[in-house]
Design an enzyme around this catalytic site. Sequence first.
Site, PDB file in Angstrom:
ATOM      1  N   CYS A 129     -13.211  24.976  15.783  1.00 47.72           N
ATOM      2  CA  CYS A 129     -14.327  25.512  16.711  1.00 47.72           C
ATOM      3  C   CYS A 129     -15.319  26.341  16.003  1.00 47.72           C
ATOM      4  CB  CYS A 129     -13.694  26.004  17.851  1.00 47.72           C
ATOM      5  SG  CYS A 129     -13.159  27.825  17.771  1.00 47.72           S
ATOM      6  N   HIS A 135     -18.564  20.845  20.933  1.00 48.01           N
ATOM      7  CA  HIS A 135     -17.732  21.689  20.197  1.00 48.01           C
ATOM      8  C   HIS A 135     -16.702  20.852  19.456  1.00 48.01           C
ATOM      9  CE1 HIS A 135     -14.693  21.606  23.872  1.00 48.01           C
ATOM     10  NE2 HIS A 135     -15.293  20.539  23.729  1.00 48.01           N
ATOM     11  N   HIS A 181     -12.485  30.607  21.636  1.00 44.21           N
ATOM     12  CA  HIS A 181     -13.013  29.343  21.522  1.00 44.21           C
ATOM     13  C   HIS A 181     -14.672  29.610  21.580  1.00 44.21           C
ATOM     14  CE1 HIS A 181     -13.217  24.874  21.351  1.00 44.21           C
ATOM     15  NE2 HIS A 181     -14.116  24.861  22.103  1.00 44.21           N
TER      16      HIS A 181
END
Length: 345
Positions: free
Chosen positions: A258, A319, A307
């Site tokens: 990420c 993402h 994240h």
Amino acid sequence: MASHRRPKQPNHAYASVLTATAAVTVVMSAQSASADPLPDPNKKGVQAQVDRLYEAVTQATEKYNGAKESADKLQEEADNLQEAVARKQGALNELRQQLGSVATAQYRSGSLDPSLQLLLSADPDAYLEKASGLDRLSARQSDTLQRFLSQQRALQQQRTQASEKLNSLQDTRQELGSKKKEIQGKLAEAQRLLNTLTAKERATIAEKEERANRSSERVDLGNESSASGITAAAFNAAKSRVGMPYVWGAAGPGSFDCSGLTSWAFRQAGVSLPRTSQAQANAGTRINSLSALKPGDLIIMRTDLSHVGFYAGNGQILHSPKPGAQVRYESIARSGMPFMWGVRI
């Protein structure tokens, strides 16, 4: 009189029906025997367990990224210090030669100065603290001696700093190895759980993931005004990576985790972001309201800030979500991760 009636012949049509019925019964029985068994109640939670393991992998990955970033920085600092030590040692050797030439000349003349005698045979720092005989040296010799002693102290200090950096680097590398082992262990456990499923069950899970990946091809991003300049350039770079696989610890250009995606995208725009999602959470202006975000802003997810992705407009995030997934657009509401805040770089 005996009856001579002919015996009644069997009905061939009826016999054919009975034969066909029996054949169907046999086939159906065989199919029932070979069909997949009924769903095992113990397998109902396998997908949930795998999802939790994948979440743990992404969290551990950010810790790994942080340790690796620290290790890379420590390595660079240690290398710089060692180069500085080498240069300073060279300069110190030149000064030592100069002082040695003076001492040699004085020795040959039978008048070796006590200051040089002590310098070359004992601890110069201790001598400087006690001696008052430097006035016997010429001004030039005294300046050379002072520079020698100053550089000698600086050299020792840099050696100490380099040693400390190398010790810290060793500790960080041990942490790096521990995080790597943790990640690999969780991925192996996830695969072990998946292997307990039937081929049909695994195919169902794979198809679900593939549908999520394909949804990126037709996502509606709405008409929200986008961020401009650097942020827009980074967002465009990230959009060009849709379809690339998630790989833990990867930062492009062909695979990403990420924070690897966001840091790589901003690097294409000429901006260096920290490597981890936690550090990126404080890399710009915080925006607490989801409705105030613009496409291209960073989105920080989960309470531990593990994240990060790009806000893509219309309630979507762009993402690299988890193992087995690809860089894709996804509904923030359906991502399964709580929104913490946005960051405008």
